[in-house]
Design an enzyme around this catalytic site. Sequence first.
Site, short mmCIF file in Angstrom:
data_model
loop_
_atom_site.label_atom_id
_atom_site.label_comp_id
_atom_site.label_asym_id
_atom_site.label_seq_id
_atom_site.Cartn_x
_atom_site.Cartn_y
_atom_site.Cartn_z
N ASP A 1 45.19 -16.01 -23.31
CA ASP A 1 46.44 -16.38 -22.65
C ASP A 1 46.71 -15.31 -21.58
O ASP A 1 45.92 -14.38 -21.40
CB ASP A 1 47.58 -16.48 -23.67
CG ASP A 1 48.69 -17.42 -23.24
OD1 ASP A 1 48.78 -17.73 -22.02
OD2 ASP A 1 49.48 -17.87 -24.08
N HIS B 1 55.85 -14.20 -24.74
CA HIS B 1 56.10 -13.80 -23.35
C HIS B 1 57.00 -12.56 -23.30
O HIS B 1 56.89 -11.76 -22.36
CB HIS B 1 56.79 -14.94 -22.59
CG HIS B 1 55.94 -16.14 -22.38
ND1 HIS B 1 55.80 -17.12 -23.33
CD2 HIS B 1 55.18 -16.53 -21.33
CE1 HIS B 1 55.00 -18.06 -22.87
NE2 HIS B 1 54.60 -17.72 -21.67
#
Length: 345
Positions: free
Chosen positions: A253, A183
């Site tokens: 993702d 992230h």
Amino acid sequence: MTAQPLGPLLIGLSGTEVTAEEREWLQHPSVGGVVLFTRNYRDLSQLTELTASITATGARDLLICVDHEGGRVQRFREGFTRLPPLAILGKMYANSPSSARDFAYRHGRVMATELLLCGVDLSFAPVLDVGDRSVVIGDRAFSADTETIIDLSGAYIGGMHDAGMTATGKHFPGHGSVEADSHTDDVRDPRPFDEIERLDLKPFAALSEKLDAVMMAHVVYPGVDALPAGYSPFWIRDILRQKLGFKGTIFSDDLGMFAAKMAGGLVERTRDSLQAGCDAVLVCDPADVRSLLANEGLSFANANDALMRLKGRNTTSREDVERVGEWQQWKKTIEQLETEQSLWV
């Protein structure tokens, strides 16, 4: 009139209701579904109204998804059973494999049932990563032992399937053996293919026929391929499709994550993911959705079959479920797992 097919974009929305701008997004031919977050939740009735509104606004059976694993990653709390992190089941397994399998099944079934009752089709679960080093995976993984992961994931998937929800294994080919968080960082796993295959790939290989979908990792394995796995034809086509024989749906993702940005802008990231072999991609930040859909003439091959086979199949009502004594017991015992773990660890 035939409904417009679903596109390959799963998008994020800003709040608890669909805005005027988002109504246009949901009707865009490149959009095939929505990924919900805590920002989209107030209570059970609001969530049910939101999912119905998403379907009505899009005028298609859009796929409605969420990350709702338990522990740190449970998007909806008030009104839902408090789900423990999966690592607790791995700890239980060391003392009693049969009890751990039973609770893994309950965990998957309760999670899936509660979401389906609110109109959510799919939770991106279970995590098949090895619980070893990763700061972002951590207790989201069942265990550091692959056989434990395989056994508990099989039971968990059985619970999801019996509830009427399909299962998504993540993050292929494995995010748990590298420390950094995709992230916020570029994530690189320098190990050779043979080492990854002996450890991280084992759960995906063992469960490939039970899984309905797989989500790719935003991780580069430079000893294998210079591209992150979600942009890599080698990992997607050669390994996941051919070597493992996986026939289900493949997701990227979130393309807004830091580790996804090496491919360029959002259009490039989307095209690279789809060309590499992903069936659908996640664009979760509404600002990213706005930027992507602002491109005139944006068009991708439809993902209708890949997404429609993942639609939830709820066959009961909340009133009927709540009348079942066993259901109440399951919810209670699942919520007690975290507080009582000292009794069996």
